[in-house]
Design a protein around this motif. Structure first.
Motif, PDB file in Angstrom:
ATOM      1  N   ASP A  59      52.337  -9.225 -19.458  1.00  0.00           N
ATOM      2  CA  ASP A  59      50.759  -9.850 -19.082  1.00  0.00           C
ATOM      3  C   ASP A  59      49.795  -8.658 -18.539  1.00  0.00           C
ATOM      4  OD1 ASP A  59      51.635 -12.175 -20.630  1.00  0.00           O
ATOM      5  OD2 ASP A  59      51.332 -13.141 -18.757  1.00  0.00           O
ATOM      6  N   GLU A  60      50.672  -8.011 -17.677  1.00  0.00           N
ATOM      7  CA  GLU A  60      49.638  -7.044 -16.581  1.00  0.00           C
ATOM      8  C   GLU A  60      49.402  -5.675 -17.795  1.00  0.00           C
ATOM      9  OE1 GLU A  60      48.370  -7.205 -13.836  1.00  0.00           O
ATOM     10  OE2 GLU A  60      49.063  -9.269 -13.919  1.00  0.00           O
ATOM     11  N   ASP A  61      50.340  -5.527 -18.761  1.00  0.00           N
ATOM     12  CA  ASP A  61      50.048  -4.540 -19.732  1.00  0.00           C
ATOM     13  C   ASP A  61      48.773  -4.772 -20.616  1.00  0.00           C
ATOM     14  OD1 ASP A  61      52.272  -2.933 -18.838  1.00  0.00           O
ATOM     15  OD2 ASP A  61      53.462  -3.876 -20.395  1.00  0.00           O
ATOM     16  N   TYR A  62      48.627  -6.046 -21.008  1.00  0.00           N
ATOM     17  CA  TYR A  62      47.634  -6.536 -21.899  1.00  0.00           C
ATOM     18  C   TYR A  62      46.487  -6.526 -21.139  1.00  0.00           C
ATOM     19  CZ  TYR A  62      51.087  -7.733 -25.763  1.00  0.00           C
ATOM     20  OH  TYR A  62      51.975  -7.548 -26.669  1.00  0.00           O
ATOM     21  N   ILE A  63      46.394  -6.992 -19.766  1.00  0.00           N
ATOM     22  CA  ILE A  63      45.101  -7.199 -18.947  1.00  0.00           C
ATOM     23  C   ILE A  63      44.567  -5.708 -18.837  1.00  0.00           C
ATOM     24  CG2 ILE A  63      44.284  -7.350 -16.928  1.00  0.00           C
ATOM     25  CD1 ILE A  63      46.486  -9.824 -16.588  1.00  0.00           C
ATOM     26  N   GLU A  64      45.366  -4.780 -18.609  1.00  0.00           N
ATOM     27  CA  GLU A  64      44.954  -3.328 -18.433  1.00  0.00           C
ATOM     28  C   GLU A  64      44.277  -2.551 -19.848  1.00  0.00           C
ATOM     29  OE1 GLU A  64      47.949  -0.599 -16.948  1.00  0.00           O
ATOM     30  OE2 GLU A  64      48.465  -1.794 -15.244  1.00  0.00           O
ATOM     31  N   ILE A  65      45.013  -3.134 -20.971  1.00  0.00           N
ATOM     32  CA  ILE A  65      44.375  -2.739 -22.056  1.00  0.00           C
ATOM     33  C   ILE A  65      42.992  -3.128 -22.461  1.00  0.00           C
ATOM     34  CG2 ILE A  65      44.564  -3.011 -24.759  1.00  0.00           C
ATOM     35  CD1 ILE A  65      47.679  -2.700 -24.351  1.00  0.00           C
ATOM     36  N   ALA A  66      42.865  -4.531 -22.215  1.00  0.00           N
ATOM     37  CA  ALA A  66      41.684  -5.318 -22.448  1.00  0.00           C
ATOM     38  C   ALA A  66      40.687  -4.815 -21.254  1.00  0.00           C
ATOM     39  CB  ALA A  66      41.915  -7.074 -22.010  1.00  0.00           C
ATOM     40  N   VAL A  67      40.981  -4.563 -20.034  1.00  0.00           N
ATOM     41  CA  VAL A  67      39.913  -3.933 -19.043  1.00  0.00           C
ATOM     42  C   VAL A  67      39.483  -2.817 -19.548  1.00  0.00           C
ATOM     43  CG1 VAL A  67      39.669  -3.152 -16.832  1.00  0.00           C
ATOM     44  CG2 VAL A  67      40.669  -5.528 -17.208  1.00  0.00           C
ATOM     45  N   ARG A  68      40.190  -1.817 -19.971  1.00  0.00           N
ATOM     46  CA  ARG A  68      39.751  -0.514 -20.586  1.00  0.00           C
ATOM     47  C   ARG A  68      38.886  -0.727 -21.736  1.00  0.00           C
ATOM     48  NH1 ARG A  68      45.041   0.872 -19.504  1.00  0.00           N
ATOM     49  NH2 ARG A  68      45.787   0.785 -21.978  1.00  0.00           N
ATOM     50  N   ALA A  69      39.385  -1.451 -22.553  1.00  0.00           N
ATOM     51  CA  ALA A  69      38.503  -1.497 -23.630  1.00  0.00           C
ATOM     52  C   ALA A  69      37.162  -2.366 -23.293  1.00  0.00           C
ATOM     53  CB  ALA A  69      39.392  -2.660 -24.836  1.00  0.00           C
ATOM     54  N   GLY A  70      37.177  -3.300 -22.343  1.00  0.00           N
ATOM     55  CA  GLY A  70      35.762  -3.808 -21.963  1.00  0.00           C
ATOM     56  C   GLY A  70      34.984  -2.911 -21.401  1.00  0.00           C
ATOM     57  N   LEU A  71      35.663  -2.200 -20.307  1.00  0.00           N
ATOM     58  CA  LEU A  71      34.868  -1.184 -19.706  1.00  0.00           C
ATOM     59  C   LEU A  71      34.064  -0.104 -20.713  1.00  0.00           C
ATOM     60  CD1 LEU A  71      36.999  -0.417 -16.511  1.00  0.00           C
ATOM     61  CD2 LEU A  71      34.722  -1.469 -16.810  1.00  0.00           C
ATOM     62  N   LYS A  72      34.855   0.383 -21.674  1.00  0.00           N
ATOM     63  CA  LYS A  72      34.438   1.154 -22.642  1.00  0.00           C
ATOM     64  C   LYS A  72      33.206   0.802 -23.567  1.00  0.00           C
ATOM     65  CE  LYS A  72      38.621   4.088 -23.555  1.00  0.00           C
ATOM     66  NZ  LYS A  72      39.824   4.430 -24.299  1.00  0.00           N
ATOM     67  N   HIS A  73      33.522  -0.426 -23.895  1.00  0.00           N
ATOM     68  CA  HIS A  73      32.402  -1.132 -24.655  1.00  0.00           C
ATOM     69  C   HIS A  73      31.199  -1.290 -23.709  1.00  0.00           C
ATOM     70  CE1 HIS A  73      30.672  -4.109 -27.252  1.00  0.00           C
ATOM     71  NE2 HIS A  73      30.355  -4.917 -26.271  1.00  0.00           N
ATOM     72  N   HIS A  74      31.289  -1.683 -22.497  1.00  0.00           N
ATOM     73  CA  HIS A  74      30.363  -1.721 -21.734  1.00  0.00           C
ATOM     74  C   HIS A  74      29.433  -0.588 -21.476  1.00  0.00           C
ATOM     75  CE1 HIS A  74      27.654  -4.151 -18.905  1.00  0.00           C
ATOM     76  NE2 HIS A  74      27.984  -3.169 -17.942  1.00  0.00           N
ATOM     77  N   ILE A  75      30.121   0.568 -21.226  1.00  0.00           N
ATOM     78  CA  ILE A  75      29.542   1.759 -21.018  1.00  0.00           C
ATOM     79  C   ILE A  75      28.840   2.182 -22.168  1.00  0.00           C
ATOM     80  CG2 ILE A  75      30.242   4.450 -20.300  1.00  0.00           C
ATOM     81  CD1 ILE A  75      32.297   3.000 -18.622  1.00  0.00           C
ATOM     82  N   HIS A  76      29.477   2.143 -23.176  1.00  0.00           N
ATOM     83  CA  HIS A  76      28.647   2.698 -24.595  1.00  0.00           C
ATOM     84  C   HIS A  76      27.492   1.839 -24.742  1.00  0.00           C
ATOM     85  CE1 HIS A  76      31.644   5.454 -25.491  1.00  0.00           C
ATOM     86  NE2 HIS A  76      32.588   4.786 -25.383  1.00  0.00           N
TER      87      HIS A  76
END
Length: 83
Positions: A59-76
């Motif tokens: 679950d932690e792996d999936y959370i890390e993936i989601a957080v990275r994707a969310g941060l990238k999306h928000h920054i862009h």
């Protein structure tokens, strides 16, 4: 162990905060050295590796993936709105 913050704060100006995103408190961080590889393989091999990865991902792996994707999306999105 899942960690959930009891209190949260943000220092972003309210115009930069996406109200649809929950606030997540970073309680610790750890630097990791990794190499990102571009791989070529047959579709059958790709499918097998995806299956294995899903079997061992936590679950932690999936959370890390989601957080990275969310941060990238928000920054862009924030960068695009500044232009």
């Amino acid at each position: 162990m899942k960690k959930t913050p009891k209190t949260t704060t943000t220092t972003l100006p309210s115009s930069k905060v996406d109200p649809t995103l929950p606030i997540i408190k970073i309680v610790s961080e750890e630097e990791e050295l990794f190499v990102k590889m571009e791989l070529e393989m047959e579709d059958k091999t790709h499918d097998m590796l995806v299956k294995w990865g899903k079997e061992v991902a936590s679950d932690e792996d999936y959370i890390e993936i989601a957080v990275r994707a969310g941060l990238k999306h928000h920054i862009h999105r924030a960068d695009a709105s500044d232009k």
